[in-house]
Design an enzyme around this catalytic site. Structure first.
Site, short mmCIF file in Angstrom:
data_model
loop_
_atom_site.label_atom_id
_atom_site.label_comp_id
_atom_site.label_asym_id
_atom_site.label_seq_id
_atom_site.Cartn_x
_atom_site.Cartn_y
_atom_site.Cartn_z
N PRO A 244 2.11 -2.65 -9.64
CA PRO A 244 2.56 -1.99 -11.08
C PRO A 244 3.89 -2.44 -11.39
O PRO A 244 4.57 -2.86 -10.44
CB PRO A 244 2.39 -0.44 -10.65
CG PRO A 244 1.61 -0.14 -9.33
CD PRO A 244 1.99 -1.46 -8.57
N PRO A 245 3.93 -2.44 -12.61
CA PRO A 245 5.24 -2.74 -13.11
C PRO A 245 6.38 -1.94 -12.78
O PRO A 245 6.23 -0.78 -12.56
CB PRO A 245 5.32 -2.49 -14.56
CG PRO A 245 3.67 -2.63 -15.10
CD PRO A 245 3.06 -2.12 -13.76
N GLY A 246 7.59 -2.39 -12.45
CA GLY A 246 8.70 -1.76 -12.10
C GLY A 246 8.70 -1.23 -10.52
O GLY A 246 9.76 -0.75 -9.97
N THR A 247 8.08 -1.91 -9.92
CA THR A 247 8.09 -1.54 -8.34
C THR A 247 8.81 -2.56 -7.51
O THR A 247 9.00 -2.41 -6.29
CB THR A 247 6.50 -1.58 -7.81
OG1 THR A 247 5.93 -3.02 -8.17
CG2 THR A 247 5.65 -0.62 -8.30
N LYS A 249 8.91 -6.46 -7.85
CA LYS A 249 8.26 -7.79 -7.31
C LYS A 249 9.28 -8.90 -7.59
O LYS A 249 9.66 -9.64 -6.71
CB LYS A 249 7.05 -8.01 -8.14
CG LYS A 249 6.13 -6.97 -7.74
CD LYS A 249 4.83 -7.33 -8.59
CE LYS A 249 4.90 -7.15 -10.00
NZ LYS A 249 5.14 -5.83 -10.50
N THR A 250 9.92 -8.84 -8.56
CA THR A 250 10.91 -9.91 -9.18
C THR A 250 12.12 -9.60 -7.97
O THR A 250 12.77 -10.50 -7.68
CB THR A 250 11.21 -9.79 -10.53
OG1 THR A 250 9.76 -10.02 -11.33
CG2 THR A 250 12.12 -10.82 -10.92
N HIS A 466 0.27 28.66 -26.32
CA HIS A 466 -0.09 27.46 -25.61
C HIS A 466 0.37 27.21 -24.28
O HIS A 466 -0.39 26.90 -23.46
CB HIS A 466 -0.25 26.31 -26.53
CG HIS A 466 -0.76 25.06 -26.27
ND1 HIS A 466 -1.96 24.61 -27.06
CD2 HIS A 466 -0.50 24.10 -25.28
CE1 HIS A 466 -2.21 23.49 -26.36
NE2 HIS A 466 -1.38 23.24 -25.43
N GLU A 467 1.73 26.97 -24.20
CA GLU A 467 2.37 26.61 -22.79
C GLU A 467 2.07 27.83 -21.95
O GLU A 467 1.94 27.64 -20.75
CB GLU A 467 3.87 26.23 -23.21
CG GLU A 467 4.12 25.29 -24.05
CD GLU A 467 3.51 23.93 -23.51
OE1 GLU A 467 3.20 23.76 -22.45
OE2 GLU A 467 3.08 23.01 -24.34
N ASP A 541 -3.85 17.17 -24.36
CA ASP A 541 -4.74 17.66 -23.31
C ASP A 541 -6.00 17.06 -23.44
O ASP A 541 -6.52 16.84 -22.27
CB ASP A 541 -4.58 19.25 -23.45
CG ASP A 541 -3.28 19.85 -23.42
OD1 ASP A 541 -2.57 19.31 -22.70
OD2 ASP A 541 -3.17 20.77 -23.85
#
Length: 683
Positions: A244-247, A249-250, A466-467, A541
């Protein structure tokens, strides 16, 4: 470090004593000097060929000169102008004083008369001189202004060439060879070698232990190749980093560049393709040519899906797609007729499902290294790396922060650390405290607080119920995620938010997913229970539970009527298909089962809230009063949960729930928060 003795002299350096001047670098030649020289030449040609401007004459003055026999000759040029030459002895007259002083030569006419019609002009001249003994006769000449003619057709052509060269230099700026037009097919890869070292190494990469082992083996082969060759082993030709992005790799590839101590070529997949046909394939050839000359070396192609997308999936591009030509050349270079001994390919992508199968086969990318989202221990190591340069308070606990950030990638954690430092600086603190980190997590997950946003009292009351409905249902369900806090302070695009601490699990059962759906519908069910009507506040939701219900029915095989079938396509080819992989009857059945599943979860949430309506109202009133409530507040209303709390949650809080614990709902990404979003619709 480089040796000062071997340091190359630079432009502008003064030669040291005892050394010849010739060793110093001369100023670099620029093509702009050529352009300036050409411009000067054409300007010179223009003015040199331009006729000398003589005094203009009208017909009355010319007729008087002809009558007084002051004109020596009249030369008619191209039947357009008449050049009038005055006799030398007449130039002494007072009326020719200006001409006499300005004309030092007889090669240029003294006056110029513009002819309207040649025949009429000839008749007028003859008529004026018909009684004179020595009339002046017209002399006709055909002249061509060669300089003006040449400039007339050369200048537009030259202008087009200059504009074209300028555009090409702008388009190829930053490329190989200084961006010259003839280097447009050259590779744009950035070379890292002994002169341009990379400061990042494997110590700067945390949380990727398995991936580091894979790539460290490649580095070790480059450092000690005999260790493998003595056993007959061969290093993989290529390794593909997938995740996934941001893990990281680069970052992992940069660490390889810093550790390998061999030439390292780095390029992005998008840099191969330009608007010109054939440029991508040419750059691939040039890249591998340079790599072979510097072997052993490593080539790193970031975001390889820009050129590695599967061929033939888009019928609109035809058979001459530039990206397909580039991919074909890449496939040939990686494992074609000629060998690339000593050249190792690293590539990174987060879309491995769309890559061409020929690119992924053994012999090209022998290994696929999966770089996944970090788990608890890996997040702790990542925090340790990014907190090395921060001024921390003694109470800042990396383990606590790691537990508060499930689903965060390495890039997200780096952002948390930076945001915490900015928040601490904004409050003029001397060190970064635990509260700053938790505020940073809240900001990244749900956005910045907007206390100035106007919300009417009635809307605020609806949001509070609601919350409170989310908090109540999740507290009373066995498999719902443990609650951390609930807020009705607007953040970003949200009007209210409920933070949970998701259980980090690899597989999920039907009961767990159904409890999560029920808790997600608790907000809308609370509105129905208290007010007897519903609002648009449950948009986020409904979006989440719809996706989850379709996944349960059509992907995970958790529906009895559909059975143990999955219509999920892990290859990614389904997105290019015009038809669904099931019949219309099955599609209708899926829709019916999804609707039935959501209705069951909604009815279940309504029943739970109806049975606990008084406690729901008590919790909502407390939320309206404080705007933010925490786990201990819910526990004071409902009592302890009848099920054993999640072990990690208990260890995380150590029996002391702080008023700033975090996180979102969701199984994976931090962006998938249990935040009830309200767009521009009124509640």
């Amino acid at each position: 470090m480089t040796d000062n003795k071997n340091k190359e002299p630079k432009k502008g350096d003064t030669p040291p004593k005892g050394k010849p001047q010739s060793k110093f670098i001369k100023p670099k030649f620029s093509f702009y000097w050529v352009y300036a020289l050409l411009a000067l030449v054409f300007v010179f040609m223009w003015f040199n060929n331009k006729e000398d401007v003589s005094k203009d004459l009208n017909w009355g003055e010319l007729r008087e000169m002809l009558a007084n026999q002051e004109v020596e000759k009249i030369i008619v040029v191209n039947n357009e102008t008449a050049e009038i030459f005055i006799k030398k002895e007449k130039l002494e007259l007072e009326k020719f004083k200006d001409i006499r002083e300005s004309k030092g030569s007889t090669t240029h006419p003294h006056y110029i008369y513009v002819i309207g019609s040649y025949d009429s002009f000839k008749d007028d001249v003859e008529k004026v001189q018909q009684d004179l003994a020595n009339p002046v006769y017209l002399l006709n000449e055909k002249r061509r202004n060669w300089g003006g003619d040449i400039l007339g057709w050369v200048f537009p052509l030259l202008l087009l060439v200059v504009v074209w060269l300028f555009i090409m230099r702008m388009m190829t700026r930053g490329g190989a060879g200084g961006g010259q037009i003839f280097n447009i097919g050259k590779s744009k890869a950035q070379l890292f070698d002994k002169d341009t070292t990379v400061s990042i190494n494997f110590n700067d990469v945390a949380g990727l232990e398995e991936a580091k082992i894979e790539v460290m083996e490649i580095v070790e082969f480059l450092k000690q190749p005999e260790k493998f060759r003595n056993l007959g082993g061969k290093i993989p030709k290529g390794a593909l980093l997938v995740g996934p992005p941001g893990t990281g790799k680069t970052l992992l590839a940069r660490a390889v560049a810093g550790e390998a101590k061999v030439p390292f070529f780095s390029i992005s997949g998008s840099e191969f393709v330009e608007m010109f046909v054939g440029v991508g394939a040419s750059r691939v050839r040039d890249l591998f040519k340079q790599a072979k000359e510097k072997a052993p070396c490593i080539i790193f192609i970031d975001e390889i899906d820009a050129i590695g997308r599967a061929r033939g999936r888009n019928p609109l591009t035809g058979g001459n797609d530039e990206r397909e030509n580039t991919l074909n050349q890449l496939l040939t270079e990686m494992d074609g007729f000629s060998s690339n001994t000593g050249v190792i390919i690293l590539a990174a992508t987060n879309r491995a499902d769309i890559l061409d199968r020929a690119l992924l086969r053994a012999g090209r990318f022998d290994r696929q290294i999966h770089v996944e989202l970090p788990d608890l221990d890996e997040r702790k190591e990542i925090f340790k790396v990014h907190m090395r340069d921060l001024v921390l308070d003694k109470k800042a606990d990396m383990t606590f922060l790691a537990r508060q950030t499930p689903g965060f990638s390495g890039a997200d954690i780096a952002n948390v650390c930076n945001e915490a430092a900015l928040i601490a600086a904004r409050h003029n603190k001397k060190s970064i405290e635990k509260q700053d980190f938790l505020d940073a997590i809240d900001r990244i997950v749900a956005g910045l607080e907007k206390r100035s946003k106007f919300i009417s009292p009635q809307e605020k009351k609806v949001i509070a119920f609601h919350e409170a409905g989310h908090a109540t249902v999740s507290w009373l369900l066995e498999y719902a995620h443990p609650l951390v806090k609930v807020s009705i302070i607007p953040r970003g695009k949200t009007l209210g938010a409920a933070w949970y601490l998701p259980e980090e699990r690899q597989i999920t059962t039907y009961d767990q997913m159904f409890d999560e759906m029920t808790a997600t519908l608790g907000g809308r069910a609370a509105e129905k229970t208290i007010y007897g009507k519903i609002s648009t506040g449950a948009l986020n939701d409904l979006e989440r539970i719809t996706k989850q219900a379709y996944a349960m029915v059509s992907i995970f095989g958790l529906n009895e009527k559909i059975g143990n079938l999955s219509y999920y396509d892990s290859t990614g080819q389904q997105e290019y298909m015009l038809t669904k992989p099931y019949s219309e009857k099955t599609s209708q059945t899926i829709d019916e089962e999804v609707s039935k599943l959501v209705d069951l979860a909604y009815i279940r949430a309504l029943k739970i809230l109806a049975d606990n309506k008084e406690k729901l109202e008590e919790l909502a009133i407390l939320l309206l009063k404080n705007e933010v409530i925490f786990r201990e507040d819910v526990e004071a209303v409902f009592g302890k949960r009848p099920w054993a709390e999640h072990r990690e949650f208990a260890e995380n809080n150590n029996g002391n729930n702080t008023p700033d614990a975090n996180h979102s709902n969701g199984n994976v990404q931090p962006g998938e928060t249990d935040v009830d979003k309200e767009s521009d619709d009124k509640i």
